[in-house]
Enzyme design. Structure first.
Site, mmCIF file in Angstrom:
data_model
loop_
_atom_site.group_PDB
_atom_site.id
_atom_site.type_symbol
_atom_site.label_atom_id
_atom_site.label_comp_id
_atom_site.label_asym_id
_atom_site.label_seq_id
_atom_site.Cartn_x
_atom_site.Cartn_y
_atom_site.Cartn_z
ATOM 1 N N CYS A 174 25.554 22.054 38.686
ATOM 2 C CA CYS A 174 26.121 21.962 40.073
ATOM 3 C C CYS A 174 24.701 21.965 41.061
ATOM 4 O O CYS A 174 25.062 21.334 42.073
ATOM 5 C CB CYS A 174 26.854 23.112 40.662
ATOM 6 N N HIS A 183 26.902 23.992 48.349
ATOM 7 C CA HIS A 183 27.863 23.590 47.178
ATOM 8 C C HIS A 183 29.176 24.131 47.295
ATOM 9 O O HIS A 183 29.397 25.217 47.545
ATOM 10 C CB HIS A 183 26.926 23.993 45.967
ATOM 11 N N ASN A 237 36.049 21.657 43.220
ATOM 12 C CA ASN A 237 34.414 21.684 42.963
ATOM 13 C C ASN A 237 34.303 20.589 42.059
ATOM 14 O O ASN A 237 34.526 20.324 40.999
ATOM 15 C CB ASN A 237 34.211 22.768 42.106
HETATM 16 N N1 COA Z 1 46.849 31.463 39.168
HETATM 17 C C1 COA Z 1 47.307 32.649 39.306
HETATM 18 N N2 COA Z 1 46.664 33.770 38.788
HETATM 19 C C2 COA Z 1 45.391 33.564 38.326
HETATM 20 C C3 COA Z 1 44.679 32.515 38.200
HETATM 21 C C4 COA Z 1 45.373 31.187 38.625
HETATM 22 N N3 COA Z 1 44.830 29.917 38.753
HETATM 23 N N4 COA Z 1 43.464 32.399 37.591
HETATM 24 C C5 COA Z 1 43.369 33.777 37.460
HETATM 25 N N5 COA Z 1 44.548 34.378 37.925
HETATM 26 C C6 COA Z 1 44.861 35.821 37.732
HETATM 27 C C7 COA Z 1 44.081 36.533 36.823
HETATM 28 O O1 COA Z 1 44.555 36.586 35.348
HETATM 29 C C8 COA Z 1 43.836 38.241 37.134
HETATM 30 O O2 COA Z 1 45.032 38.863 36.989
HETATM 31 P P1 COA Z 1 44.993 40.140 36.319
HETATM 32 O O3 COA Z 1 44.492 41.039 37.383
HETATM 33 O O4 COA Z 1 46.310 40.475 36.054
HETATM 34 O O5 COA Z 1 44.037 40.156 35.200
HETATM 35 C C9 COA Z 1 43.945 37.774 38.809
HETATM 36 O O6 COA Z 1 44.445 36.435 38.908
HETATM 37 C C10 COA Z 1 42.569 38.100 39.488
HETATM 38 O O7 COA Z 1 41.681 37.323 38.595
HETATM 39 P P2 COA Z 1 40.092 37.337 39.241
HETATM 40 O O8 COA Z 1 39.424 36.758 38.200
HETATM 41 O O9 COA Z 1 39.755 38.566 39.389
HETATM 42 O O10 COA Z 1 40.178 36.511 40.603
HETATM 43 P P3 COA Z 1 39.230 36.316 41.571
HETATM 44 O O11 COA Z 1 39.444 36.824 42.818
HETATM 45 O O12 COA Z 1 37.721 36.776 40.995
HETATM 46 O O13 COA Z 1 39.079 34.714 41.692
HETATM 47 C C11 COA Z 1 37.818 32.799 40.978
HETATM 48 C C12 COA Z 1 38.822 33.811 40.686
HETATM 49 C C13 COA Z 1 37.449 32.052 39.730
HETATM 50 C C14 COA Z 1 38.296 32.011 41.803
HETATM 51 C C15 COA Z 1 36.468 33.203 41.628
HETATM 52 O O14 COA Z 1 35.757 34.440 40.616
HETATM 53 C C16 COA Z 1 35.500 32.263 41.516
HETATM 54 O O15 COA Z 1 35.539 31.373 42.401
HETATM 55 N N6 COA Z 1 34.522 32.394 41.183
HETATM 56 C C17 COA Z 1 33.143 31.465 41.110
HETATM 57 C C18 COA Z 1 33.393 30.366 40.211
HETATM 58 C C19 COA Z 1 32.463 29.433 40.805
HETATM 59 O O16 COA Z 1 31.931 28.994 41.489
HETATM 60 N N7 COA Z 1 32.313 28.509 39.573
HETATM 61 C C20 COA Z 1 31.487 27.101 39.798
HETATM 62 C C21 COA Z 1 30.052 27.501 39.621
HETATM 63 S S1 COA Z 1 29.155 26.070 40.069
#
Ligand code: COA
Length: 334
Positions: free
Chosen positions: A119, A260, A290
């Site tokens: 990215c 980004h 993204n």
């Molecule tokens: N829809 C509904 N629930 C979802 C889900 C979705 N699409 N994806 C995950 N969940 C659930 C998980 O299973 C988890 O459930 P649990 O508590 O029962 O285990 C819950 O939602 C919370 O998940 P979590 O991973 O803690 O969420 P979060 O607040 O950390 O958000 C991201 C997840 C991926 C959105 C976040 O961590 C993120 O954006 N990270 C950076 C990713 C990124 O930038 N990547 C590219 C880099 S260039």
């Protein structure tokens, strides 16, 4: 060959392209167990664009590049360097840059190559192009970031497939006699000690494609979202401050921060830490998701075409990505 060392390298034209097909969060909720509410509150995304099955990264890149070349007021004949940044090349080789060169009818006998910094690719790309142009050997560089992320996501994995989209952005960089203009400075970096955080394991020389790798879904992107989130906020803030320090510019002087677009919450945290107010932070992730290295040039193009950037403005770009890689660039708009 003409040889004239330029005083600066400026952005002469910008372009973007997104595929026609659009998928909303509600559309996604029909495929995986998710909801518009979850996706929007956790990431800021409302919809993403999806390339057609026969539409490759080079095709999207060509469309963005045509717009950038037209905006620059030059012809493809004038281009003497092509860099394509992508994690979704059309094929392992030849490079997407060579494929794009041929499709655009850009002349032969110039360097064309792909650059993979995930990215962070666009920020790496403009720094590499700028350094090459400062040698005096190149007058117009085309930097294209084109990504078909939907070709590498697992549509059964709700933790990743909701976050990504397809698109391309491009800039034409030009050598200029102006002093103190254009790309003022960049800081780039990487830390390869924890590659597990974000990777696509198979399809390379370590794990060539087999029936087994396909069965085990090893050709899809894998990510530890929480870890990436933590690193992203810290690194983006640090690198933004580093490039400002390098160029002797204060955060208050920034007219627009273009980060980004991986997650709106990451961007808001970074802006808050930098004390940059929300009116000076560009967020368009709601529309595109993204698109990896394409997010920054796509955002830049939108701002330019909406006349939201004027001569003399300080524009700060900051990115992070798989590797991990990171980079920040300060531009004085001309
Ligand atoms: N829809 C509904 N629930 C979802 C889900 C979705 N699409 N994806 C995950 N969940 C659930 C998980 O299973 C988890 O459930 P649990 O508590 O029962 O285990 C819950 O939602 C919370 O998940 P979590 O991973 O803690 O969420 P979060 O607040 O950390 O958000 C991201 C997840 C991926 C959105 C976040 O961590 C993120 O954006 N990270 C950076 C990713 C990124 O930038 N990547 C590219 C880099 S260039």
């Amino acid at each position: 060959m003409n040889f004239k060392v330029p005083n600066s390298v400026i952005i002469k034209g910008t372009g973007k392209y997104v595929p026609e097909k659009m998928m909303t969060n509600d559309d996604l909720a029909k495929i995986v167990d998710t909801s518009d509410e979850w996706i929007y509150t956790r990431s800021g995304i409302k919809q993403r664009h999806i390339a057609a099955p026969d539409e490759a990264s080079s095709d999207m890149g060509v469309n963005a590049a045509r717009n950038a070349i037209e905006a620059a007021g030059i012809s493809s004949e004038d281009i003497d360097l092509v860099i394509v940044t992508t994690v979704t090349p059309d094929m392992m080789f030849p490079s997407t840059a060579c494929l794009l060169q041929a499709k655009l009818g850009i002349r032969n006998n110039i360097p064309c190559f792909d650059l993979n910094a995930a990215c962070t690719g666009f920020v790496y790309g403009i720094e590499v192009a700028t350094r090459m142009m400062k040698s005096g050997l190149y007058r117009h560089a085309l930097v294209v970031s084109a990504e078909k992320m939907t070709s590498i996501v697992d549509w059964e994995d709700r933790t990743t497939c909701v976050l990504f989209g397809d698109g391309a952005g491009a800039v034409v960089l030009a050598a200029s006699d102006e002093e103190n203009a254009g790309i003022l400075g960049s800081v780039l970096g990487a830390d390869g000690s924890d590659t597990a955080m974000l990777k696509l394991p198979a399809g390379g020389s370590l794990m060539p494609a087999t029936a087994e790798t396909v069965k085990n879904k090893l050709h899809f992107l894998q990510m530890d979202g929480k870890e990436v989130f933590k690193h992203a906020v810290k690194i983006m803030q640090e690198k933004a401050l580093e490039v400002l320090d390098l160029c002797k510019v204060n955060p208050e002087q920034i007219s627009m921060l273009i980060p980004h677009q991986a997650n709106a919450r990451i961007i808001e945290s970074v802006a808050k830490r930098l004390k940059i107010t929300s009116d000076k932070v560009y967020i368009n992730i709601a529309k595109y998701g993204n698109t990896s290295s394409a997010t920054i040039p796509m955002a830049l193009d939108e701002l330019v075409r909406e006349n939201k950037i004027k001569c003399g403005d300080y524009i700060l770009l900051v990115a992070f990505g798989a590797g991990l890689t990171w980079g920040a660039t300060l531009i004085k708009w001309q």
